[in-house]
Design a protein around this motif. Structure first.
Motif, PDB file in Angstrom:
ATOM      1  N   GLY A 108       0.817  -1.212   0.000  1.00  0.00           N
ATOM      2  CA  GLY A 108       0.000   0.000   0.000  1.00  0.00           C
ATOM      3  C   GLY A 108       0.848   1.258   0.000  1.00  0.00           C
ATOM      4  N   ALA A 109       1.928   1.235   0.762  1.00  0.00           N
ATOM      5  CA  ALA A 109       2.846   2.377   0.779  1.00  0.00           C
ATOM      6  C   ALA A 109       3.493   2.566  -0.588  1.00  0.00           C
ATOM      7  CB  ALA A 109       3.905   2.182   1.860  1.00  0.00           C
ATOM      8  N   GLY A 110       3.830   1.456  -1.236  1.00  0.00           N
ATOM      9  CA  GLY A 110       4.400   1.537  -2.576  1.00  0.00           C
ATOM     10  C   GLY A 110       3.426   2.125  -3.567  1.00  0.00           C
ATOM     11  N   LEU A 111       2.190   1.693  -3.490  1.00  0.00           N
ATOM     12  CA  LEU A 111       1.155   2.224  -4.372  1.00  0.00           C
ATOM     13  C   LEU A 111       0.980   3.727  -4.181  1.00  0.00           C
ATOM     14  CD1 LEU A 111      -1.270   1.991  -6.322  1.00  0.00           C
ATOM     15  CD2 LEU A 111      -2.649   1.303  -4.333  1.00  0.00           C
ATOM     16  N   GLU A 112       0.961   4.161  -2.938  1.00  0.00           N
ATOM     17  CA  GLU A 112       0.803   5.585  -2.662  1.00  0.00           C
ATOM     18  C   GLU A 112       1.970   6.379  -3.237  1.00  0.00           C
ATOM     19  OE1 GLU A 112      -0.833   9.112  -1.581  1.00  0.00           O
ATOM     20  OE2 GLU A 112      -1.758   7.124  -1.687  1.00  0.00           O
TER      21      GLU A 112
END
Length: 200
Positions: A108-112
């Motif tokens: 999720g952090a990567g996506l953000e």
């Protein structure tokens, strides 16, 4: 499987490199239709370098892989994939292993990170259209089940880009003519998650 270690992350990068190499001509053909025709070549070089990444924690492996992608991949895909992996690495920290839940949060952090860098949202006909549903589907305590669900969601997201009109990236210059083609970034993102699911 419930835990992610450095070895699994290294195998993920190697498996992605193999899939990208296998599908490089397909990615190039997709990019030729609505982009500048170098997506397959660029990612093949980039993930080959990422596959050489080493580290003693999941975060260290993904950070090294992301850095390799940024340093070796031309076009926008290097910074975008590099950001995805490096933001995920930062979220994982220095822990020697990660639970499936922690790995989901890292994705999720990567996506953000990709959203902020590229400024794209779902429906814009970009890699986000595969990444976002994949990350959303990666849930639960069992890594294998979550990874398979993420890969299936990424594939569906990839296919859903075909009728869309591009609103970001080089394809957006084509306007309505971009419809009818699968987005190459979404296609390569689906390979990333298919490689992850294939490890389990």
């Amino acid at each position: 499987m419930t835990a992610v270690d450095a070895g699994l992350c290294a195998r993920w990068m190697a498996a992605t490199a193999a899939l990208v190499t296998e599908h490089a001509d397909e990615l190039t053909a997709l990019d030729t239709a609505i982009g500048d025709g170098d997506h397959g070549l660029n990612l093949r070089r980039g993930f080959a370098a990422a596959a050489e990444a080493v580290g003693d924690t999941p975060g260290a492996v993904l950070k090294a892989a992301g850095t390799a992608l940024v340093n070796t991949t031309g076009g926008a895909s290097g910074p975008l994939y590099g950001t995805f992996l490096r933001r995920a690495a930062k979220a994982l920290g220095d822990d020697p292993t990660a639970t499936a839940t922690a790995f989901a949060a890292a994705l999720g952090a990567g996506l953000e990170g990709v959203r902020r860098l590229g400024g794209a949202a779902e429906g814009d006909k970009t890699m986000i259209d595969a990444l976002a549903p994949a990350v959303a589907a990666f849930t639960g305590d069992d890594f294998s089940t979550a990874a398979r669900a993420a890969a299936d969601a990424a594939a569906s997201g990839r296919d859903a880009t075909k009728p869309l009109v591009a609103r970001k990236g080089r394809a957006s210059y084509l306007g309505e003519r971009s419809a009818g083609h699968i987005d190459p970034g979404a296609a390569s993102s689906a390979l990333l998650f298919e490689a992850l699911a294939g490890l389990t």
